[in-house]
Write an enzyme that holds these catalytic residues in place. Structure first.
Site, PDB file in Angstrom:
ATOM      1  N   GLU A  98       0.791  -0.970   0.065  1.00  0.00           N
ATOM      2  CA  GLU A  98      -0.125   0.054   0.513  1.00  0.00           C
ATOM      3  C   GLU A  98       1.209   1.079   0.017  1.00  0.00           C
ATOM      4  O   GLU A  98       2.117   1.216   0.006  1.00  0.00           O
ATOM      5  CB  GLU A  98      -1.267  -0.232   1.150  1.00  0.00           C
ATOM      6  CG  GLU A  98      -1.681  -0.727   1.388  1.00  0.00           C
ATOM      7  CD  GLU A  98      -2.686  -1.086   2.896  1.00  0.00           C
ATOM      8  OE1 GLU A  98      -3.394  -1.916   2.956  1.00  0.00           O
ATOM      9  OE2 GLU A  98      -2.789  -0.180   3.421  1.00  0.00           O
ATOM     10  N   HIS A 154      -1.598   3.443   9.071  1.00  0.00           N
ATOM     11  CA  HIS A 154      -2.258   2.863   8.180  1.00  0.00           C
ATOM     12  C   HIS A 154      -1.707   0.732   9.689  1.00  0.00           C
ATOM     13  O   HIS A 154      -0.106   0.230   8.666  1.00  0.00           O
ATOM     14  CB  HIS A 154      -2.260   1.805   7.375  1.00  0.00           C
ATOM     15  CG  HIS A 154      -3.540   0.840   6.828  1.00  0.00           C
ATOM     16  ND1 HIS A 154      -3.825   0.317   6.174  1.00  0.00           N
ATOM     17  CD2 HIS A 154      -4.192   0.530   7.570  1.00  0.00           C
ATOM     18  CE1 HIS A 154      -4.414  -0.340   6.049  1.00  0.00           C
ATOM     19  NE2 HIS A 154      -5.514  -0.424   7.158  1.00  0.00           N
TER      20      HIS A 154
END
EC number: 3.1.21.1
Length: 282
Positions: A98, A154
């Site tokens: 990501e 995250h």
């Protein structure tokens, strides 16, 4: 004369509103070409992001940045203000990766510096973060505090307590590198429900760091689904930054309510709501 005074007051109010800085962190689930190819969903995302001066977008799956560029182009078409972006490289321990992407209004903020936190040897399996923070220092001349740092995270759900705990080491690293502790930690920390339990909080150092304030409380619900979990957080560190935060501005943006859409349509955007905070005008 009275009309002139009213006009001047109105102009001053508009200037003050424009000079505050609204910042958000938004996990847009699996953001990439597929999501941007859906015109309805893309339009909703634009209508959410245009509310902010800086947005940290997480869960970006877009190595060539084509969907990010498309999003920023649509933002620039929808807004009278210019938007730019800064992206990390794809981050992750295996083939699943990501990016952290900062989308910001380039007329009122600028990027001064950025770096990746070195959390250990990834290939050796001794690194701490699944997606190590991509740390950015911003200049914001219109706000009370004209420079601040954003540390994104995250967290991997299975290691959320350890990753949140390690943010204290990132805090020290930023101070050593840039000589400032005016730092926002923000993102989808997975900081609630089964991922971080009440029994685990006392051992998480960032929670008890006296220079930091957790702006999104444990009682918040940042999920679009039927769960009630405060996964997404904003933590403000440093006395100058904490004083620069507009009182009561930290909140969850329930876009399902503001856009007046059904839950299934909200879930097509993301399973997370953005969390946000505003910095006071100069």
């Amino acid at each position: 004369m009275a009309r002139l005074v009213l006009e001047l007051l109105a102009a001053a109010l508009l200037l003050r509103v424009a000079a505050t800085l609204r910042i958000s962190a938004f996990n847009i689930r699996t953001f990439g070409d597929s999501k941007m190819s859906n015109q309805t969903v893309a339009g909703f995302i634009v209508s959410i992001l245009v509310q902010y001066d800086i947005t940290l977008v997480q869960e970006v799956r877009d190595a060539d940045l084509s969907s990010v560029k498309k999003l920023v182009s649509q933002l620039n078409s929808a807004s009278s203000y210019p938007y730019s972006f800064l992206s990390s490289i794809p981050l992750g321990r295996n083939s699943y990766k990501e990016q952290y992407v900062f989308i910001y209004r380039s007329d009122i903020v600028s990027v001064l510096e950025s770096y990746y936190y070195d959390d250990g040897c990834e290939s050796c399996g001794t690194d701490i973060f699944s997606r190590e923070p991509f740390i950015v220092k911003f200049s914001s001349p219109t706000t009370q505090l004209d420079e601040f740092v954003i540390v994104p995270l995250h967290a991997e759900p299975s290691s959320a307590p350890a990753e949140i705990n390690a943010l204290t080491d990132v805090y020290t690293d930023v101070i050593n590198k840039w000589e400032t502790n005016n730092i926002f930690f923000m993102g989808d920390f997975n900081a609630d429900c089964s991922y971080v339990t009440a029994e685990q909080w006392p051992s998480i150092r960032l929670r008890s760091l006296s220079s930091c304030e957790w702006l999104i409380p444990d009682s918040a619900d940042t999920t679009v689904t039927s769960t009630d979990c405060a996964y997404d957080r904003i933590v403000a560190c440093g006395s100058a930054l904490r004083q620069a935060v507009e009182y009561g501005s930290a909140t969850v943006n329930n876009f399902q309510e503001t856009l007046r859409i059904q839950n299934k349509d909200a879930l097509a955007i993301s399973d997370h709501f953005p969390v946000e905070v505003t910095l006071k005008a100069r």
